[in-house]
Scaffold this active site. Structure first.
Site, short mmCIF file in Angstrom:
data_model
loop_
_atom_site.label_atom_id
_atom_site.label_comp_id
_atom_site.label_asym_id
_atom_site.label_seq_id
_atom_site.Cartn_x
_atom_site.Cartn_y
_atom_site.Cartn_z
N GLU A 18 0.78 -1.23 -0.04
CA GLU A 18 0.05 -0.07 -0.17
C GLU A 18 0.78 1.41 0.08
O GLU A 18 1.98 1.37 0.37
CB GLU A 18 -0.85 0.09 1.25
CG GLU A 18 -2.10 -1.12 1.11
CD GLU A 18 -2.95 -1.16 2.39
OE1 GLU A 18 -2.98 -0.27 3.06
OE2 GLU A 18 -3.86 -1.83 2.34
N ARG A 64 -6.86 5.44 -23.29
CA ARG A 64 -7.11 4.68 -24.53
C ARG A 64 -8.20 3.69 -24.41
O ARG A 64 -8.79 3.33 -25.35
CB ARG A 64 -5.52 3.69 -24.79
CG ARG A 64 -4.72 4.65 -25.53
CD ARG A 64 -3.58 3.82 -25.88
NE ARG A 64 -2.65 3.55 -24.47
CZ ARG A 64 -1.51 2.91 -24.72
NH1 ARG A 64 -1.18 2.71 -25.97
NH2 ARG A 64 -1.04 2.88 -23.54
N ASP A 123 -0.67 6.23 -38.58
CA ASP A 123 -2.08 5.86 -38.70
C ASP A 123 -3.10 6.98 -38.86
O ASP A 123 -2.64 8.32 -38.55
CB ASP A 123 -2.88 4.94 -37.59
CG ASP A 123 -2.85 5.81 -36.17
OD1 ASP A 123 -2.87 6.98 -36.38
OD2 ASP A 123 -2.58 5.00 -35.38
N LYS A 158 -3.03 1.79 -40.53
CA LYS A 158 -2.87 0.88 -39.48
C LYS A 158 -3.99 0.23 -38.90
O LYS A 158 -5.32 0.54 -38.83
CB LYS A 158 -2.34 1.54 -38.29
CG LYS A 158 -2.15 0.59 -36.91
CD LYS A 158 -1.46 1.61 -35.88
CE LYS A 158 -2.42 1.87 -34.82
NZ LYS A 158 -1.71 2.06 -33.74
N ASP A 192 4.14 10.39 -33.33
CA ASP A 192 2.94 9.83 -32.62
C ASP A 192 2.63 10.32 -31.26
O ASP A 192 3.35 10.97 -30.75
CB ASP A 192 3.08 8.12 -32.55
CG ASP A 192 1.80 7.23 -32.52
OD1 ASP A 192 0.77 8.08 -32.57
OD2 ASP A 192 1.91 6.21 -32.75
N THR A 231 4.06 -0.24 -26.63
CA THR A 231 4.69 -1.55 -26.56
C THR A 231 5.88 -1.33 -27.69
O THR A 231 6.84 -2.03 -27.97
CB THR A 231 4.02 -2.59 -27.00
OG1 THR A 231 3.28 -2.30 -28.37
CG2 THR A 231 2.93 -2.66 -26.02
N GLY A 232 5.78 -0.22 -28.70
CA GLY A 232 6.73 -0.19 -29.79
C GLY A 232 6.08 -0.83 -30.96
O GLY A 232 6.77 -0.74 -32.15
N GLY A 233 5.13 -1.57 -30.83
CA GLY A 233 4.35 -2.25 -31.86
C GLY A 233 4.07 -1.49 -33.08
O GLY A 233 4.44 -1.92 -34.34
C1 R5P Z 1 -2.73 4.53 -31.08
O1 R5P Z 1 -3.98 4.59 -31.39
C2 R5P Z 1 -1.72 5.48 -30.48
O2 R5P Z 1 -1.73 6.72 -31.38
C3 R5P Z 1 -0.52 4.96 -30.62
O3 R5P Z 1 0.10 4.53 -31.89
C4 R5P Z 1 -0.24 3.81 -29.69
O4 R5P Z 1 -0.87 3.80 -28.65
C5 R5P Z 1 0.85 3.05 -29.68
O5 R5P Z 1 0.98 1.88 -29.03
P1 R5P Z 1 2.07 0.88 -29.15
O6 R5P Z 1 3.36 1.58 -28.99
O7 R5P Z 1 1.76 -0.24 -28.37
O8 R5P Z 1 1.89 0.19 -30.54
#
Ligand code: R5P
Length: 274
Positions: free
Chosen positions: A36, A86, A154, A177, A203, A208-210
């Site tokens: 805690e 998100r 995206d 995307k 961005d 996660t960088g994915g």
């Molecule tokens: C998504 O709509 C956001 O703009 C980012 O592209 C996203 O949150 C990035 O997340 P990650 O690095 O996990 O792909």
């Protein structure tokens, strides 16, 4: 101006204090053996500004405890990175709308709230007292007069990249995307004129960088840099991104990481002084 630095935002708090001539108030943060959390604000002023990003559950709990400690104070809250944004709607039956829950708690304590590039309009809509600040001009200025093309990974990021590109004075475009699940995205390349050019992927969040890794794969360019507002960098994201061929990742200090080299303190100081 009395500034209460949250555990997640000590550097940004001190930058804001320096810019505004504000006074930093000491806060004790502790964890009990059972996990805690505990907060003690060493001096409770009549009016203050709390600066705390929400990049983990601990950050959120610490923030609630800070606000509770300040119950007798007029609080302006700055949440440079608004986590939980998100989950801004109910995607499946029975899901929590997480940002709505966060908004209800924060607004029950704070008189006014500022954040930087909240993830979406939907997330913003759950707040009544929120002002959303835009760090894209600061990012754009870093690339002023450089021969680069800015790319949004995206369509949702297109408006952001437009602003950054305007301040940089460069071209921009976007990729298509599709998110498969929380950790996997597919990127469909558009017919961009970027071959052989220096590209900067812009961005709001890198988590996660994915998204970045897939975007890089879809581009055949000379070099790629990444600039984002919030360097969440979950797990080994940075390693994945650099291994994918990214030369540099630069972020703001809404989340305090080694890559957070652009400060949003001018943006925040300006609204606090109005
Ligand atoms: C998504 O709509 C956001 O703009 C980012 O592209 C996203 O949150 C990035 O997340 P990650 O690095 O996990 O792909």
């Amino acid at each position: 101006m009395n500034i209460i630095p949250g555990n997640a935002s000590p550097i940004l708090s001190s930058r804001i204090a320096e810019k505004t001539g504000g006074r930093l108030i000491e806060v004790e943060y502790r964890r009990f053996p059972d996990g805690e959390l505990y907060v003690r604000v060493k001096e409770v002023p009549n009016e203050c500004v709390v600066v705390q990003s929400i990049n983990s559950n601990d950050d959120l709990v610490y923030l609630i405890l800070i606000l509770d400690a300040l119950e007798n104070s007029d609080v302006t809250l700055v949440v440079p990175y608004m986590g939980y944004a998100r989950q801004d709607k109910r995607f499946l039956d029975g899901e929590a709308v997480s940002i709505r829950a966060v908004a209800k708690i924060l607004e029950s304590y704070a008189e006014r709230i500022y954040t930087v590039n909240i993830h979406s309009k939907d997330a913003e809509s759950w707040f009544r007292k929120l002002e959303n600040l835009d760090a894209m001009p600061l990012i754009g200025e870093r690339y002023k007069d450089k021969d680069v093309v800015m790319i949004a990974p995206d369509k949702g990021s297109l408006e952001r990249v437009k602003v950054a590109a305007k301040y940089a004075g460069c071209d921009y475009d976007y990729l298509e995307k599709k998110r498969v699940d929380a950790e996997t995205v597919e990127i469909f390349p558009k017919n961009l004129e970027v071959e052989g050019r220096d590209v900067v992927i812009i961005d709001d969040i890198v988590s996660t960088g994915g998204t970045i890794v897939e975007a890089v794969k879809s581009l055949e360019v000379k070099s790629v840099e990444v600039a984002c507002v919030h360097a969440v960098l979950a797990g080994n994201a940075l390693n994945r991104i650099y291994s994918a061929g990214v030369r540099k990742l630069m972020a703001t200090d809404t989340v305090e990481k080694a890559v957070s080299e652009i400060t949003v303190s001018p943006l925040i100081s300006e609204v606090l002084q109005c």
